[in-house]
Design a protein around this motif. Structure first.
Motif, PDB file in Angstrom:
ATOM      1  N   MET A 164      26.473  37.348  48.532  1.00 35.72           N
ATOM      2  CA  MET A 164      26.751  37.865  47.196  1.00 35.72           C
ATOM      3  C   MET A 164      28.156  38.464  47.140  1.00 35.72           C
ATOM      4  O   MET A 164      28.885  38.280  46.159  1.00 35.72           O
ATOM      5  N   ALA A 165      28.562  39.158  48.181  1.00 36.53           N
ATOM      6  CA  ALA A 165      29.863  39.828  48.190  1.00 36.53           C
ATOM      7  C   ALA A 165      31.022  38.838  48.186  1.00 36.53           C
ATOM      8  O   ALA A 165      32.038  39.054  47.498  1.00 36.53           O
ATOM      9  N   PHE A 166      30.897  37.755  48.935  1.00 34.03           N
ATOM     10  CA  PHE A 166      32.024  36.842  49.090  1.00 34.03           C
ATOM     11  C   PHE A 166      31.942  35.605  48.201  1.00 34.03           C
ATOM     12  O   PHE A 166      32.938  34.907  48.036  1.00 34.03           O
ATOM     13  N   LYS A 167      30.763  35.331  47.650  1.00 36.80           N
ATOM     14  CA  LYS A 167      30.626  34.148  46.806  1.00 36.80           C
ATOM     15  C   LYS A 167      30.070  34.463  45.422  1.00 36.80           C
ATOM     16  O   LYS A 167      30.448  33.821  44.443  1.00 36.80           O
ATOM     17  N   GLY A 168      29.192  35.444  45.346  1.00 28.72           N
ATOM     18  CA  GLY A 168      28.472  35.665  44.096  1.00 28.72           C
ATOM     19  C   GLY A 168      29.244  36.413  43.028  1.00 28.72           C
ATOM     20  O   GLY A 168      28.939  36.288  41.843  1.00 28.72           O
ATOM     21  N   ILE A 169      30.249  37.208  43.407  1.00 32.53           N
ATOM     22  CA  ILE A 169      30.937  38.038  42.408  1.00 32.53           C
ATOM     23  C   ILE A 169      32.257  37.432  41.949  1.00 32.53           C
ATOM     24  O   ILE A 169      32.940  38.009  41.088  1.00 32.53           O
ATOM     25  N   GLY A 170      32.644  36.296  42.497  1.00 30.85           N
ATOM     26  CA  GLY A 170      33.896  35.665  42.091  1.00 30.85           C
ATOM     27  C   GLY A 170      35.088  36.210  42.856  1.00 30.85           C
ATOM     28  O   GLY A 170      34.960  36.981  43.806  1.00 30.85           O
ATOM     29  N   GLY A 171      36.258  35.806  42.412  1.00 26.41           N
ATOM     30  CA  GLY A 171      37.480  36.152  43.124  1.00 26.41           C
ATOM     31  C   GLY A 171      37.922  37.586  42.898  1.00 26.41           C
ATOM     32  O   GLY A 171      37.706  38.169  41.830  1.00 26.41           O
ATOM     33  N   LEU A 172      38.557  38.154  43.927  1.00 27.63           N
ATOM     34  CA  LEU A 172      39.201  39.474  43.848  1.00 27.63           C
ATOM     35  C   LEU A 172      40.595  39.337  44.449  1.00 27.63           C
ATOM     36  O   LEU A 172      40.820  39.698  45.604  1.00 27.63           O
ATOM     37  N   PRO A 173      41.551  38.827  43.701  1.00 26.82           N
ATOM     38  CA  PRO A 173      42.904  38.640  44.251  1.00 26.82           C
ATOM     39  C   PRO A 173      43.507  39.952  44.724  1.00 26.82           C
ATOM     40  O   PRO A 173      43.331  41.011  44.094  1.00 26.82           O
ATOM     41  N   GLY A 174      44.204  39.885  45.824  1.00 22.18           N
ATOM     42  CA  GLY A 174      44.823  41.083  46.361  1.00 22.18           C
ATOM     43  C   GLY A 174      45.813  41.724  45.397  1.00 22.18           C
ATOM     44  O   GLY A 174      45.916  42.953  45.319  1.00 22.18           O
ATOM     45  N   ALA A 175      46.537  40.886  44.637  1.00 13.95           N
ATOM     46  CA  ALA A 175      47.511  41.422  43.680  1.00 13.95           C
ATOM     47  C   ALA A 175      46.812  42.251  42.604  1.00 13.95           C
ATOM     48  O   ALA A 175      47.316  43.313  42.192  1.00 13.95           O
ATOM     49  N   MET A 176      45.668  41.781  42.140  1.00 15.96           N
ATOM     50  CA  MET A 176      44.918  42.530  41.127  1.00 15.96           C
ATOM     51  C   MET A 176      44.433  43.869  41.688  1.00 15.96           C
ATOM     52  O   MET A 176      44.520  44.906  41.010  1.00 15.96           O
ATOM     53  N   ILE A 177      43.957  43.865  42.920  1.00 16.50           N
ATOM     54  CA  ILE A 177      43.486  45.110  43.545  1.00 16.50           C
ATOM     55  C   ILE A 177      44.637  46.091  43.675  1.00 16.50           C
ATOM     56  O   ILE A 177      44.487  47.302  43.389  1.00 16.50           O
ATOM     57  N   ARG A 178      45.808  45.606  44.062  1.00 18.16           N
ATOM     58  CA  ARG A 178      46.957  46.507  44.214  1.00 18.16           C
ATOM     59  C   ARG A 178      47.380  47.102  42.874  1.00 18.16           C
ATOM     60  O   ARG A 178      47.758  48.280  42.803  1.00 18.16           O
ATOM     61  N   ARG A 179      47.328  46.310  41.807  1.00 17.38           N
ATOM     62  CA  ARG A 179      47.668  46.847  40.485  1.00 17.38           C
ATOM     63  C   ARG A 179      46.686  47.945  40.073  1.00 17.38           C
ATOM     64  O   ARG A 179      47.077  48.994  39.538  1.00 17.38           O
ATOM     65  N   LEU A 180      45.396  47.694  40.314  1.00 19.34           N
ATOM     66  CA  LEU A 180      44.395  48.709  39.991  1.00 19.34           C
ATOM     67  C   LEU A 180      44.619  49.977  40.807  1.00 19.34           C
ATOM     68  O   LEU A 180      44.492  51.098  40.293  1.00 19.34           O
ATOM     69  N   GLN A 181      44.943  49.802  42.077  1.00 17.15           N
ATOM     70  CA  GLN A 181      45.168  50.968  42.935  1.00 17.15           C
ATOM     71  C   GLN A 181      46.380  51.772  42.472  1.00 17.15           C
ATOM     72  O   GLN A 181      46.345  53.006  42.477  1.00 17.15           O
ATOM     73  N   GLN A 182      47.432  51.099  42.043  1.00 14.44           N
ATOM     74  CA  GLN A 182      48.612  51.815  41.551  1.00 14.44           C
ATOM     75  C   GLN A 182      48.291  52.598  40.280  1.00 14.44           C
ATOM     76  O   GLN A 182      48.698  53.763  40.133  1.00 14.44           O
ATOM     77  N   ALA A 183      47.550  51.968  39.369  1.00 17.12           N
ATOM     78  CA  ALA A 183      47.195  52.654  38.129  1.00 17.12           C
ATOM     79  C   ALA A 183      46.289  53.848  38.408  1.00 17.12           C
ATOM     80  O   ALA A 183      46.475  54.936  37.828  1.00 17.12           O
ATOM     81  N   GLU A 184      45.319  53.663  39.285  1.00 21.48           N
ATOM     82  CA  GLU A 184      44.414  54.763  39.610  1.00 21.48           C
ATOM     83  C   GLU A 184      45.122  55.862  40.382  1.00 21.48           C
ATOM     84  O   GLU A 184      44.807  57.052  40.218  1.00 21.48           O
ATOM     85  N   ALA A 185      46.079  55.492  41.226  1.00 20.51           N
ATOM     86  CA  ALA A 185      46.821  56.507  41.979  1.00 20.51           C
ATOM     87  C   ALA A 185      47.587  57.431  41.031  1.00 20.51           C
ATOM     88  O   ALA A 185      47.648  58.655  41.249  1.00 20.51           O
TER      89      ALA A 185
END
Length: 464
Positions: A408-429
């Motif tokens: 479920m973690a690696f196939k069921g929830i779809g993609g999590l691009p690293g660039a998107m995660i970094r943008r979210l982390q910057q905004a949350e920081a």
């Protein structure tokens, strides 16, 4: 004439006794034949179910699930009574009775005293039939993966590139984790570059103020684990945590680190040196920076990212949580501080760490989303934040189907691009920094207010 009825009654009694002996003998023969047939059937069934236990040559020893059986007090008293009777009565008559009693005792122990442990020594208590079936299926999957890893283990080198990532996602055999984690994390290289650093930090850490809190948390670290809660385990926990406090005095010790060290010690076979270096790499290179800072800055950032990802990936569930006032920080703090080691069963948590050491901290987001997706039907049926928290805690603790969870973690929830995660982390920081700054300003204003009030009170007292 008077003797005839008496003689007839006597003959009738002899006939009845003879018939009883015949019936008893026939019953014993039938019982023995049935018992022999049952044993033959059981042996045949066991052979069909398990098959021959073979293992490739040069392969590591596979530790089976360990079982400890302890007779109950009622069972022991029954055994004593049976032994007393067999010594005073006819031995032939009570031998079979004693054998049947012992078989009954074994069945009773299996039902009441059966204490199973997972491969890391954690007790498995009150597993449902579904959870037991999931564990068995995952064990078979691990056996298939062990064959894949065997060639690399023999040559002592890891798969390269995308193959290593795929192999870690599908799971590292538990007896190879200490070797795989040591190399894919970079801990081996870090240790080789700083000889004697662990011993130096251990001595230095004994002078740190964090030692007091470490001592308080030692007995709280997996208290149900026999080795970690015992003298040797407590010493090992103390040494590694003290050494890290000496290595990084700015962080020192934060509650939650003790559980990371506990699981690492079990995986690396109680090696404090390797546990220390894996902890260093995990906290300073794998996790988001500041996760264990004094204000838990990084942990707040990661929890905020999960909230955004829930809205993107599971909008209905996110809206329901918001409607009942259940913020992600209420249920996922342990996920990001203890890295699921206190939430999931140990074998499932170790599967998470396979991906964590291989791919980095975004794996934690994948697992958070996977858990929420699997628990969504139960959560959506609840309209109270407290009930949702209990539901998620119980659901995570019962996730023995580690293969299904990781799928479920690696196939069921779809993609999590690293660039998107970094943008979210910057905004949350940025949000977290503003929140902490506002908190510090409020604290400062409250301090000034209290100081002014104290000064005015002192002035009034002086005038009086």
């Amino acid at each position: 004439m008077v003797l005839l009825p008496m003689y007839s009654g006597y003959c009738f009694m002899l006939a009845v006794l003879a018939l009883c002996k015949l019936l008893s003998a026939g019953s014993c023969v039938a019982h023995e034949s049935h018992k022999a047939a049952h044993q033959t059937t059981y042996a045949k069934h066991a052979g069909e179910k398990h098959g021959p236990l073979t293992q490739p040559s040069n392969s590591p020893v596979v530790r089976p699930t360990r079982t400890r059986t302890t007779p109950s007090s009622s069972t022991q008293s029954s055994a004593g009574a049976c032994t007393t009777m067999s010594s005073t009565a006819t031995s032939a008559g009570f031998a079979a009775m004693q054998q049947q009693q012992e078989q009954h005792q074994g069945q009773e122990v299996d039902q009441q005293g059966h204490d199973q442990q997972d491969v890391y020594g954690f007790p498995l208590v009150n597993l449902t039939p579904q959870q037991q079936a999931a564990q068995a299926a995952c064990a078979l999957h691990e056996e298939r993966r062990r064959v894949k890893w065997q060639a690399y283990n023999q040559q002592q080198h890891l798969p390269a590139g995308a193959k290593l990532k795929r192999y870690c996602r599908k799971g590292v055999p538990h007896e190879l984790r200490f070797w795989v984690w040591w190399h894919i994390s970079g801990a081996g290289k870090a240790a080789a570059a700083a000889p004697g650093h662990y011993e130096f930090c251990l001595d230095k850490g004994k002078e740190q103020p964090a030692v007091k809190q470490i001592e308080l948390d030692l007995p709280r670290t997996f208290p149900r684990h026999s080795w970690l809660s015992g003298p040797e385990g407590q010493v090992a926990l103390r040494n590694v945590l003290t050494a890290y406090a000496g290595h990084n005095p700015d962080v020192g010790y934060c509650q939650g680190m003790n559980f990371l060290v506990g699981l690492l010690l079990l995986v690396v076979k109680q090696d404090c040196f390797r546990t220390f270096w894996l902890l260093v790499v995990l906290l300073e290179q794998v996790l988001y920076p500041g996760t264990y800072a004094p204000n838990l800055d990084g942990c707040h950032v990661e929890m905020g990212c999960l909230g955004h990802l829930l809205k993107q990936k599971q909008p209905k569930l996110a809206a329901h949580l918001e409607s009942v006032g259940c913020e992600p920080s209420l249920f996922c703090t342990d996920w990001y501080l203890c890295l699921f080691s206190t939430s999931l069963p140990a074998e499932s948590a170790a599967r998470v760490w396979d991906g964590l050491f291989s791919e980095g901290c975004k794996v934690l987001h994948r697992l958070g989303l996977a858990l929420m997706a699997q628990a969504a039907p139960q959560v959506m049926a609840l309209d109270n934040a407290g009930e949702i928290l209990r539901c998620l805690k119980t659901f995570a603790a019962g996730c023995h189907d580690r293969d299904g969870l990781m799928a479920m973690a690696f196939k069921g929830i779809g993609g999590l691009p690293g660039a998107m995660i970094r943008r979210l982390q910057q905004a949350e920081a940025a949000k977290v920094s503003a929140m902490l700054a506002a908190r510090a300003a409020n604290k400062h204003r409250a301090g000034l207010k209290n100081a002014i009030a104290a000064g005015q009170q002192l002035q009034q007292d002086t005038q009086q």
